[in-house]
Design a protein around this motif. Structure first.
Motif, PDB file in Angstrom:
ATOM      1  N   GLN A 114      42.697  31.829  -2.923  1.00 17.38           N
ATOM      2  CA  GLN A 114      42.843  32.285  -1.435  1.00 17.38           C
ATOM      3  C   GLN A 114      41.763  33.327  -1.222  1.00 17.38           C
ATOM      4  O   GLN A 114      41.944  34.476  -2.028  1.00 17.38           O
ATOM      5  CB  GLN A 114      44.392  32.731  -1.156  1.00 17.38           C
ATOM      6  N   ASP A 115      40.827  33.072  -0.368  1.00 21.70           N
ATOM      7  CA  ASP A 115      39.882  34.243   0.191  1.00 21.70           C
ATOM      8  C   ASP A 115      40.543  34.864   1.473  1.00 21.70           C
ATOM      9  O   ASP A 115      41.402  34.249   1.740  1.00 21.70           O
ATOM     10  CB  ASP A 115      38.664  33.795   0.085  1.00 21.70           C
ATOM     11  N   GLY A 116      39.574  35.602   1.907  1.00 16.49           N
ATOM     12  CA  GLY A 116      40.074  36.365   3.266  1.00 16.49           C
ATOM     13  C   GLY A 116      39.916  37.936   3.518  1.00 16.49           C
ATOM     14  O   GLY A 116      40.075  38.559   4.321  1.00 16.49           O
ATOM     15  N   HIS A 117      39.629  38.466   2.170  1.00 16.70           N
ATOM     16  CA  HIS A 117      39.254  39.823   2.092  1.00 16.70           C
ATOM     17  C   HIS A 117      37.823  40.018   1.990  1.00 16.70           C
ATOM     18  O   HIS A 117      37.032  39.174   1.275  1.00 16.70           O
ATOM     19  CB  HIS A 117      40.043  40.398   0.935  1.00 16.70           C
ATOM     20  N   TRP A 118      37.176  41.028   2.580  1.00 19.49           N
ATOM     21  CA  TRP A 118      36.026  41.301   2.660  1.00 19.49           C
ATOM     22  C   TRP A 118      35.715  42.488   1.665  1.00 19.49           C
ATOM     23  O   TRP A 118      34.325  42.639   1.522  1.00 19.49           O
ATOM     24  CB  TRP A 118      35.416  41.656   3.890  1.00 19.49           C
ATOM     25  N   LYS A 119      36.511  42.910   1.043  1.00 18.12           N
ATOM     26  CA  LYS A 119      36.286  43.977  -0.266  1.00 18.12           C
ATOM     27  C   LYS A 119      37.193  43.731  -1.208  1.00 18.12           C
ATOM     28  O   LYS A 119      37.815  42.450  -1.112  1.00 18.12           O
ATOM     29  CB  LYS A 119      36.961  45.347   0.328  1.00 18.12           C
ATOM     30  N   GLU A 120      37.037  44.163  -2.398  1.00 16.53           N
ATOM     31  CA  GLU A 120      37.707  43.991  -3.658  1.00 16.53           C
ATOM     32  C   GLU A 120      39.440  43.888  -3.493  1.00 16.53           C
ATOM     33  O   GLU A 120      39.720  44.871  -2.842  1.00 16.53           O
ATOM     34  CB  GLU A 120      37.282  44.994  -4.664  1.00 16.53           C
ATOM     35  N   THR A 121      40.041  42.876  -3.722  1.00 13.48           N
ATOM     36  CA  THR A 121      41.494  42.744  -3.658  1.00 13.48           C
ATOM     37  C   THR A 121      42.147  43.384  -4.729  1.00 13.48           C
ATOM     38  O   THR A 121      41.676  43.313  -5.924  1.00 13.48           O
ATOM     39  CB  THR A 121      41.670  41.114  -3.789  1.00 13.48           C
TER      40      THR A 121
END
Length: 440
Positions: free
Chosen positions: A362-369
């Motif tokens: 699952q992506d959706g973050h534009w920075k480090e999760t």
């Protein structure tokens, strides 16, 4: 007089009268204009008007299409992606639409429109394993939610009656009203919880240090606890720690943190997250995450000999690979069948305990999760990133349930759902704790 010569003479005179800039002034003027263009590009990049690749291979492909160097000296993957976002913004603001459209099309994650680029929500086909997992989580969460809400209703009704009894006691000055409480089970339940809260508050005020141990030669980065056994005072309290040495250690939580077992070199690099399952039938499972790009599933074996003191051993079950960057934190699904991991590759992933397969990327973050937690019903998963964004995902459908942006000024490092299921708490680098009501 020739009119053409007269016009040329006037133009020459006007040119001679204009002030000429020195070489230093021209250089400073050029640097100033460059800084303004760079500032505008960064502002547009922060506006996030287009999608930027997250996987390292897609970032490299986009840089090559733009004819830019893949890595500059001293850059890490996050710096490389920020440089790509800045370059894409500059191309977007320029008139060179051909290069811009080609880079957006070849990167695989960027979509071209007629005149400009807009972000789109993309869906992928779910595997059969993921579909079955979603069905199981849906059935599990619905039953858990039904029990939780029923108990919440009992407490709410009982609390109203409890307050009425207390007011009546104050008016009539009747100190012996336990007989009245006994007539209503809900009221007795509230009274029991009130007494337990008072006892807990007194015990918390009297907390003291129970034990202290030298855990590792290098810093300890994560810790978790678990009660093994059927519960009660006889349950064994085990404390697990992971550190920069890559080793996992088990400690006795009831006997001044005496060392029970050491698993040396459990990972090839630093361990950043560790968690033990508290689900019935799976309390012997433990997961660790490392910056060596892998996670490992362990079974904690307990052997009780003739003496009362048990011995423990850590056995590796699965070596889980898939993340493209260092792993951060881990969260167990309340069913004990699944767990999630976060990573610096801007994604979080869901894993199956029984098969060791990755069910969801699952992506959706534009920075480090970084942070991750699971709802007590097993229906929701919350993740945080270094951009100050908190995402709440619906595990049953795979969609984003909600998100919180702009509440934290810096990185959001951890999150946790309330046991009542209604609130979500987050904490970050800005030194603040935020509480969100999911019912609103």
């Amino acid at each position: 007089t020739n009119p053409q010569n007269t016009q040329n003479t006037k133009s020459y005179i006007q040119t001679m009268n204009q002030p000429q800039l020195s070489t230093t002034s021209q250089t400073e003027r050029y640097q100033h204009e460059t800084a303004l263009h760079s500032m505008e590009a960064r502002h547009a990049a922060r506006a996030n008007t287009f999608a930027v690749p997250t996987l390292q291979k897609d970032v490299i492909a986009a840089l090559r299409n733009l004819r830019l160097p893949i890595r500059l000296f001293g850059e890490n993957p996050a710096d490389i992606r920020n440089r790509l976002a800045l370059a894409l913004t500059q191309f977007q603001n320029s008139d060179n639409n051909l290069i811009k459209e080609k880079s957006l099309e070849d990167s695989g994650n960027l979509k071209k429109t007629d005149e400009h680029v807009t972000s789109e929500v993309l869906y992928t086909h779910a595997s059969t394993e993921l579909i079955m997992a979603r069905k199981r989580m849906c059935e599990y969460s619905m039953e858990r939610a039904r029990v939780r809400l029923k108990e919440e209703k009992r407490l709410r009704d009982g609390y109203v009656k409890f307050v009425q009894f207390v007011k009546k006691q104050e008016v009539e000055k009747n100190e012996d009203m336990d007989c009245d409480f006994g007539k209503d089970e809900n009221v007795m339940n509230v009274k029991w919880k009130e007494d337990r809260c008072r006892e807990l508050y007194k015990s918390v005020r009297g907390l003291s240090l129970e034990g202290s141990q030298y855990g590792d030669a290098r810093p300890l980065s994560c810790v978790c606890t678990a009660a093994r056994g059927s519960g009660g005072d006889d349950a064994a309290a085990v404390v697990a720690t992971g550190g920069w040495s890559g080793s996992i250690k088990l400690w006795d939580g009831k006997d001044h943190l005496n060392l029970l077992h050491t698993k040396s070199m459990a990972h090839d690099d630093r361990i950043m997250g560790i968690a033990m399952s508290d689900a019935e039938g799976r309390k012997d499972l433990m997961v660790s995450a490392s910056i060596d790009l892998t996670a490992k599933l362990w079974r904690v074996l307990e052997n009780r000999g003739d003496d009362e003191r048990p011995t423990y051993k850590i056995q590796e079950l699965w070596h889980l690979k898939g993340h493209a960057a260092r792993l951060c934190k881990i969260a167990w699904h309340p069913s004990g069948r699944y767990f999630g991991t976060t990573s610096f590759d801007h994604t979080w992933r869901l894993w199956d305990v029984e098969t060791g397969h990755q069910l969801l990327l699952q992506d959706g973050h534009w920075k480090e999760t970084y942070g991750i937690c699971m709802h007590g019903d097993g229906s929701l998963c919350a993740t945080t990133d270094f951009g100050g964004v908190v995402q709440v995902w619906d595990l049953r459908s795979g969609k984003s349930a909600t998100h919180f942006v702009g509440h934290h000024a810096k990185r959001v490092l951890c999150c946790e759902f309330s046991p009542n299921g209604f609130q979500l708490a987050t904490a970050g680098d800005d030194g603040t704790i935020k509480l969100f009501d999911l019912r609103r």
